[in-house]
Scaffold this active site. Structure first.
Site, short mmCIF file in Angstrom:
data_model
loop_
_atom_site.label_atom_id
_atom_site.label_comp_id
_atom_site.label_asym_id
_atom_site.label_seq_id
_atom_site.Cartn_x
_atom_site.Cartn_y
_atom_site.Cartn_z
N LYS A 193 -6.09 5.74 17.90
CA LYS A 193 -6.12 6.90 16.74
C LYS A 193 -7.57 7.13 16.10
O LYS A 193 -7.89 8.07 15.68
CB LYS A 193 -5.47 5.78 15.70
CG LYS A 193 -5.59 6.29 14.19
CD LYS A 193 -4.74 7.98 14.41
CE LYS A 193 -4.46 8.60 12.86
NZ LYS A 193 -5.42 8.40 11.83
N GLY A 239 0.76 -1.07 -0.07
CA GLY A 239 0.01 0.19 -0.02
C GLY A 239 0.76 1.05 -0.09
O GLY A 239 1.42 1.65 1.02
N LEU A 240 0.77 1.98 -1.16
CA LEU A 240 2.04 3.09 -1.24
C LEU A 240 1.10 4.23 -1.77
O LEU A 240 1.88 4.86 -2.62
CB LEU A 240 2.93 2.69 -2.32
CG LEU A 240 3.88 1.32 -1.80
CD1 LEU A 240 4.71 1.00 -3.07
CD2 LEU A 240 4.73 1.54 -0.79
N GLY A 241 0.17 4.55 -1.02
CA GLY A 241 -0.45 5.70 -1.49
C GLY A 241 0.23 7.04 -0.73
O GLY A 241 1.41 6.80 -0.41
N ARG A 242 -0.50 8.08 -0.37
CA ARG A 242 0.20 9.22 0.01
C ARG A 242 0.89 8.85 1.34
O ARG A 242 1.95 9.68 1.53
CB ARG A 242 -0.78 10.36 0.31
CG ARG A 242 -1.37 10.95 -0.98
CD ARG A 242 -2.53 11.99 -0.73
NE ARG A 242 -3.84 11.27 -0.51
CZ ARG A 242 -4.78 12.01 -0.12
NH1 ARG A 242 -5.23 13.37 0.01
NH2 ARG A 242 -6.00 11.20 0.48
N MET A 243 0.44 8.13 2.30
CA MET A 243 1.04 7.82 3.44
C MET A 243 1.99 6.78 3.23
O MET A 243 3.14 6.81 3.66
CB MET A 243 -0.07 7.45 4.63
CG MET A 243 -0.90 8.47 5.03
SD MET A 243 -0.35 9.49 6.24
CE MET A 243 -0.82 8.32 7.80
N GLY A 244 1.49 5.70 2.72
CA GLY A 244 2.31 4.42 2.62
C GLY A 244 3.56 4.87 1.94
O GLY A 244 4.63 4.24 1.99
N ASN A 286 -6.45 3.22 8.97
CA ASN A 286 -7.37 3.80 9.80
C ASN A 286 -8.47 3.04 10.15
O ASN A 286 -9.53 3.02 9.66
CB ASN A 286 -7.85 5.07 9.40
CG ASN A 286 -7.15 6.30 9.49
OD1 ASN A 286 -6.15 6.34 10.37
ND2 ASN A 286 -7.15 7.23 8.77
N SER A 317 -0.73 8.61 12.37
CA SER A 317 -1.06 10.02 11.94
C SER A 317 0.30 11.05 11.70
O SER A 317 1.43 10.52 11.96
CB SER A 317 -1.55 10.73 13.20
OG SER A 317 -1.75 12.25 13.20
N GLU A 336 -9.75 15.46 16.39
CA GLU A 336 -9.40 16.25 15.08
C GLU A 336 -10.65 16.95 14.44
O GLU A 336 -10.78 18.22 14.07
CB GLU A 336 -8.80 15.56 14.30
CG GLU A 336 -8.42 15.81 12.89
CD GLU A 336 -7.64 14.82 11.99
OE1 GLU A 336 -8.36 14.65 11.00
OE2 GLU A 336 -6.45 14.49 12.28
N TYR A 337 -11.86 16.03 14.37
CA TYR A 337 -12.94 16.58 13.72
C TYR A 337 -13.67 17.76 14.64
O TYR A 337 -13.87 18.84 14.08
CB TYR A 337 -14.09 15.60 14.09
CG TYR A 337 -14.49 14.65 12.92
CD1 TYR A 337 -13.03 13.84 12.39
CD2 TYR A 337 -15.29 14.33 12.22
CE1 TYR A 337 -13.33 12.89 11.42
CE2 TYR A 337 -15.67 13.25 11.35
CZ TYR A 337 -14.42 12.64 10.72
OH TYR A 337 -14.63 11.94 9.82
N HIS A 377 -8.36 10.07 18.46
CA HIS A 377 -7.61 11.07 18.04
C HIS A 377 -8.25 11.58 16.66
O HIS A 377 -8.49 12.95 16.68
CB HIS A 377 -6.30 10.57 17.66
CG HIS A 377 -5.31 11.28 16.66
ND1 HIS A 377 -5.73 11.72 15.34
CD2 HIS A 377 -4.16 12.13 16.89
CE1 HIS A 377 -4.80 12.42 14.75
NE2 HIS A 377 -3.60 13.13 15.66
N ASN A 378 -8.67 11.01 15.92
CA ASN A 378 -9.48 11.52 14.72
C ASN A 378 -10.77 12.22 15.20
O ASN A 378 -11.27 13.03 14.60
CB ASN A 378 -9.69 10.34 13.55
CG ASN A 378 -8.53 10.09 12.84
OD1 ASN A 378 -7.25 10.42 13.37
ND2 ASN A 378 -8.63 9.74 11.58
#
Length: 305
Positions: free
Chosen positions: A175, A7-12, A97, A123, A182-183, A178-179
């Site tokens: 987490k 999984g190499l998306g924006r985070m990965g 997540n 995060s 964040e909301y 945490h989110n």
């Protein structure tokens, strides 16, 4: 040190880069294989694979495989698939997540095969490559200890920014909360700036206000830093559609509050506001308009108006 990363998306993708730059050999796979190949071309310590099975078989045991996939069905499918190729003593990490109860269920199933499992809340967003990630791990002490060198490489520093939160499920639970927080923080900032923007008589400079609040103010935060930055570039935001997506974690946090009977009105209302931005309150608003017309004869605004 070696680790597999699926999984190499924006985070990965940025996690793969940060691990590689810390001297970790990263065995990488992505459904779009070109993404893995591009990262491998950037980073000599990254090896790209054309399939998940090839990645697993390309690692020496005992293996650590980290999943950075969307929560729900994509992650579950990957867990089911990779379980057939992992061996007893291997460690599977879920960094999505994810819902903490899913983590507990998956850990129990994998344990029957002798495979260890750790859930890690991550995060840091797109800034993690440069500044490091905040990491919350849930799992048995020996499994998290084994993962610790990789958490230290991903964190802002080896001695901070990562935590063994508790048993399996604790990482995703922390987490999730945490989110939810964040909301609420985002909603409060958005409402406050909306009130100032609506006070036309003062002609307030929202960018300047955001900037001054960043220095010494009680509400200074990274969210405020980001707000000041984009307001400086475009204070009117006229090209932005007022549609705010919601992640599963916001919903799960509200559900958890109901299950525990613990009041969380700010987080819950922030979630409801996101639903409203998505048009999910439109029918109710239409009903309200018709009720006012029915009892008071108030005019109803039609679409063409």
């Amino acid at each position: 040190m070696q680790i597999g990363l699926y999984g190499l998306g924006r985070m990965g993708g940025n996690m793969a880069r940060r691990l590689a730059r810390a001297g970790v050999r990263v065995h990488a796979f992505n459904r779009s294989v070109e993404v893995a190949r591009a990262i491998a071309a950037e980073e000599p310590m990254v090896t790209a694979y054309d399939s998940l099975q090839a990645l697993v078989q390309g690692m020496s045991g005992p293996r650590i495989l980290w999943l950075m996939l969307p929560a729900g069905e994509p992650t579950q499918k990957a867990v089911d698939e990779v379980a057939a190729w992992l061996a007893p003593g291997d460690l599977l990490v879920d960094g999505a997540n994810g819902y903490y109860k899913d983590a507990q269920r998956r850990a129990a199933g994998l344990a029957q095969r002798g495979i260890h499992f750790v859930d890690v809340g991550v995060s840091g967003g797109i800034w993690g490559l440069e500044y490091g990630y905040c990491l919350m791990a849930g799992g048995a002490p020996e499994a998290v200890a084994r993962l610790a060198p990789y958490l230290q490489a991903l964190a802002p520093a080896p001695d901070r920014g990562w935590l063994h939160a508790g048993p399996v499920g604790a990482g995703h639970f922390v987490k999730m909360i945490h989110n939810g927080i964040e909301y609420g923080m985002m909603q409060a900032l958005a409402e406050g700036f909306a009130l100032m923007q609506a006070k036309r008589e003062f002609d307030l400079d929202l960018a300047a206000i955001a900037e001054v609040w960043r220095h010494g103010s009680v509400v200074r935060s990274w969210l405020l830093d980001l707000t000041a930055e984009f307001l400086q570039a475009d204070a009117a935001l006229e090209a932005v559609v007022p549609h705010v997506a919601d992640s599963g974690e916001g919903r799960w946090t509200a559900q958890e509050a109901i299950e525990q009977g613990v009041p969380a009105p700010v987080i819950t209302l922030a979630l409801m506001s996101r639903f409203a931005s998505q048009g999910r309150g439109d029918f109710a608003h239409k009903l309200l308009a018709m009720m006012r017309k029915g009892f008071g004869g108030h005019a109803v605004v039609r679409g063409e108006e």
